[in-house]
Design a protein around this motif. Structure first.
Motif, PDB file in Angstrom:
ATOM      1  N   GLN A 186       0.819  -1.208   0.000  1.00 58.99           N
ATOM      2  CA  GLN A 186       0.000   0.000   0.000  1.00 58.99           C
ATOM      3  C   GLN A 186       0.854   1.260   0.000  1.00 58.99           C
ATOM      4  N   VAL A 187       1.923   1.256   0.802  1.00 60.60           N
ATOM      5  CA  VAL A 187       2.801   2.434   0.839  1.00 60.60           C
ATOM      6  C   VAL A 187       3.518   2.611  -0.504  1.00 60.60           C
ATOM      7  N   LEU A 188       3.993   1.510  -1.081  1.00 57.21           N
ATOM      8  CA  LEU A 188       4.666   1.585  -2.384  1.00 57.21           C
ATOM      9  C   LEU A 188       3.716   2.117  -3.458  1.00 57.21           C
ATOM     10  N   MET A 189       2.470   1.655  -3.446  1.00 58.38           N
ATOM     11  CA  MET A 189       1.482   2.115  -4.426  1.00 58.38           C
ATOM     12  C   MET A 189       1.141   3.579  -4.211  1.00 58.38           C
ATOM     13  N   ASP A 190       0.950   3.970  -2.965  1.00 55.20           N
ATOM     14  CA  ASP A 190       0.614   5.360  -2.668  1.00 55.20           C
ATOM     15  C   ASP A 190       1.715   6.296  -3.154  1.00 55.20           C
ATOM     16  N   LYS A 191       2.971   5.943  -2.898  1.00 57.17           N
ATOM     17  CA  LYS A 191       4.078   6.811  -3.309  1.00 57.17           C
ATOM     18  C   LYS A 191       4.198   6.864  -4.831  1.00 57.17           C
ATOM     19  N   ALA A 192       3.976   5.743  -5.497  1.00 53.48           N
ATOM     20  CA  ALA A 192       4.033   5.742  -6.964  1.00 53.48           C
ATOM     21  C   ALA A 192       2.964   6.656  -7.542  1.00 53.48           C
ATOM     22  N   ARG A 193       1.763   6.634  -6.973  1.00 51.35           N
ATOM     23  CA  ARG A 193       0.680   7.481  -7.459  1.00 51.35           C
ATOM     24  C   ARG A 193       0.965   8.960  -7.202  1.00 51.35           C
ATOM     25  N   GLN A 194       1.826   9.237  -6.209  1.00 56.14           N
ATOM     26  CA  GLN A 194       2.197  10.621  -5.919  1.00 56.14           C
ATOM     27  C   GLN A 194       3.317  11.121  -6.819  1.00 56.14           C
ATOM     28  N   GLY A 195       3.801  10.259  -7.720  1.00 55.61           N
ATOM     29  CA  GLY A 195       4.858  10.656  -8.642  1.00 55.61           C
ATOM     30  C   GLY A 195       6.248  10.243  -8.230  1.00 55.61           C
ATOM     31  N   VAL A 196       6.379   9.533  -7.115  1.00 52.12           N
ATOM     32  CA  VAL A 196       7.682   9.019  -6.692  1.00 52.12           C
ATOM     33  C   VAL A 196       8.037   7.811  -7.561  1.00 52.12           C
ATOM     34  N   LYS A 197       9.275   7.726  -8.015  1.00 47.43           N
ATOM     35  CA  LYS A 197       9.718   6.593  -8.823  1.00 47.43           C
ATOM     36  C   LYS A 197       9.962   5.412  -7.893  1.00 47.43           C
ATOM     37  N   VAL A 198       9.211   4.324  -8.119  1.00 47.21           N
ATOM     38  CA  VAL A 198       9.305   3.160  -7.243  1.00 47.21           C
ATOM     39  C   VAL A 198       9.694   1.939  -8.068  1.00 47.21           C
ATOM     40  N   ARG A 199      10.771   1.278  -7.652  1.00 46.87           N
ATOM     41  CA  ARG A 199      11.223   0.039  -8.290  1.00 46.87           C
ATOM     42  C   ARG A 199      11.295  -1.058  -7.244  1.00 46.87           C
ATOM     43  N   VAL A 200      10.837  -2.250  -7.625  1.00 44.89           N
ATOM     44  CA  VAL A 200      10.803  -3.398  -6.715  1.00 44.89           C
ATOM     45  C   VAL A 200      11.474  -4.587  -7.388  1.00 44.89           C
ATOM     46  N   ILE A 201      12.385  -5.234  -6.667  1.00 44.34           N
ATOM     47  CA  ILE A 201      13.003  -6.486  -7.112  1.00 44.34           C
ATOM     48  C   ILE A 201      12.667  -7.562  -6.090  1.00 44.34           C
TER      49      ILE A 201
END
Length: 504
Positions: A186-201
């Motif tokens: 949820q936190v990763l999704m929220d930040k991505a929607r705010q325009g933060v670049k999020v990468r997950v491995i």
């Protein structure tokens, strides 16, 4: 009345041979010969490769007693040449990130600068060794904070991620889609929607049970997600043996996390099989985060073929209050040098007073074993904390096969009682500590991609040592007499597991 079922046709059928059976009878000797020749050639190649003798013997035994299984296993996971081919294009120079570090107002620590730290004078030899074997620079301007167990670690990571303004890089061996996993998602999704670049491995084997819907939701929210060596057919995949065991979080290029915890409820002690989960992580701020960032971006490039090298990922760090010396040591099968293995040996071999080790898996090679025995026989205080219950049966019993020779040398073993201890800690002389993802076993040394932070004479080293003694209070010391009174079937399990351990 007598019924006669015989007939010329039936008699012919009874005596004739089916064409398929006849064909198999013709080719069977040739197939047997070819297979036997293949096994012989593999055995010959294993000997020519000049491997570790115990590993060579283990392979030869498997090929002798289980030729078909041994043949398949060797083809999939045994060939060094295949490993080199797999990771040939993973080599990316550290030059760019080192240039970024060297252009900062505060330069990296060089060997000629060691005199500036008199409190590390007794470790001058170790510092020289670590300069040569770790292939990682000494970063000077850092602050570290030890996070003990899942509650504190997860709370801090979630807090820092929720404050991200530019990017989040999130890498774990295991990600679960349970309540803990949902919270992070949820936190990763929220930040991505705010325009933060999020990468997950995530690792393809460690997270093999990760729900596809979980990944789909992340991607729909704008998160870039990549699996490290996804394994569709586990027993027909040559990548099965090489796993990415790293746990890295980077927030805005300024805050980093590394340690033993994966993402899931079990790491909060909610798994009834293990109960309380004892683990350690470290939060870093400062120049060492650049090195963590470099490792993540290398892994990202390797699995996606997307090069990410913008200055935004190595931002100016501003004023750092701390002056902690920290190295980041990374190793993996993409290198012929087992860097963390060498680092562990160097730290142990240069110890002068005490060596404390916490590891969930303990399968040392001959060099580490001899270094520990020599230290204990020299009068050093050598203590090793291990789980009292198995996580992986083969590794558990293999670990115990090393107890007698080390106990006889004066090494003290403690078995953790409240639950499962999963921290990976090496402490020496109260001055040096390693904390990260690498276990004290052959798999971490030779097969997995790992990363450790090496801390020098900081408050974090003192905190880790205090935690170690707290854990000893919750542990039972295993004496040589206790060990020698173990059941006979434990001896058998230990011997078999040790024989197989080079292949694990």
């Amino acid at each position: 009345m007598t019924w006669n079922f015989s007939s010329p046709a039936l008699e012919l059928a009874a005596t004739s041979v089916h064409p398929a059976a006849s064909f198999w009878g013709i080719i069977e000797p040739y197939l047997t010969f070819l297979f036997s020749l293949s096994v012989f050639l593999i055995a010959f190649l294993i000997v020519l490769e000049n491997r570790n003798p115990s590993r060579t013997v283990a392979w030869l035994i498997i090929l002798n007693f289980l030729p078909i299984v041994g043949f398949i296993l060797y083809v999939l996971i045994g060939r060094n040449v295949r490993k080199r081919k797999l990771f040939r294009h993973k080599f990316i120079s550290n030059a760019d990130v080192l240039k970024k570090l060297e252009t900062r107002p505060r330069p990296l620590l060089k060997e000629s600068d060691f005199w500036m730290y008199p409190h590390l004078a007794s470790k001058r030899r170790l510092l020289n060794l670590m300069t040569n074997v770790s292939q990682s620079p000494f970063t000077v301007h850092n602050v570290s904070r030890i996070l003990t167990n899942g509650d504190e670690t997860f709370r801090q990571i979630l807090t820092d991620m929720s404050k991200a303004k530019d990017h989040i890089h999130f890498q774990f061996y295991i990600i679960r889609h349970d309540a803990t996993g949902q919270q992070f998602k949820q936190v990763l999704m929220d930040k991505a929607r705010q325009g933060v670049k999020v990468r997950v491995i995530y690792d393809g084997v460690g997270s093999v049970r990760l729900d596809r819907a979980y990944i789909a939701e992340l991607r729909e929210a704008g998160v870039e997600v990549a699996a490290f060596f996804p394994v569709i057919l586990p027993f027909l995949n040559n990548k099965l043996n090489y796993r990415n065991h790293r746990k890295i979080v980077i927030v805005d290029g300024k805050i980093g996390f590394v340690g033993g915890l994966n993402i899931g409820d079990e790491y909060l002690g909610k798994d009834t099989r293990f109960g309380f989960w004892r683990d350690s992580h470290v939060q870093l701020e400062g120049e060492a985060v650049y090195l963590l960032q470099n490792i993540f971006l290398k892994d990202w490039f390797f699995i996606t073929d997307k090069s990410v090298n913008s200055d935004r990922y190595f931002p100016p760090l501003g004023e750092i209050e701390g002056e902690e010396i920290i190295q980041i040591a990374a190793s993996g099968p993409d290198s012929d040098w087992e860097l963390i293995w060498q680092m562990y040996f160097s730290i142990i071999a240069t110890a002068q007073e005490k060596i404390y080790i916490t590891s969930p898996y303990f399968v040392p090679d001959d060099s580490i074993t001899m270094a520990l025995k020599t230290a204990a026989l020299s009068g050093l205080d050598v203590r090793i904390l291990l789980p009292s219950r198995p996580d992986h049966q083969t590794v558990f019993w293999a670990s115990r096969s090393y107890f007698q020779e080390l106990l006889e040398a004066g090494v003290r073993f403690y078995l953790y009682q409240p639950g499962f201890v999963h921290a990976k800690i090496l402490l020496v002389d109260g001055l040096v500590a390693s904390i990260g993802t690498a276990n004290m076993d052959i798999r971490s040394f030779q097969h997995n991609f790992e990363v450790n932070a090496i801390l020098y004479n900081s408050s974090s080293v003192a905190k880790l040592e205090a935690d170690f003694f707290d854990d000893l209070e919750d542990s039972k010391e295993l004496t040589l007499d206790d060990y020698q009174r173990r059941p006979w079937h434990h001896r058998v399990l230990e011997s078999v597991a040790r024989l197989l351990s080079p292949l694990l």
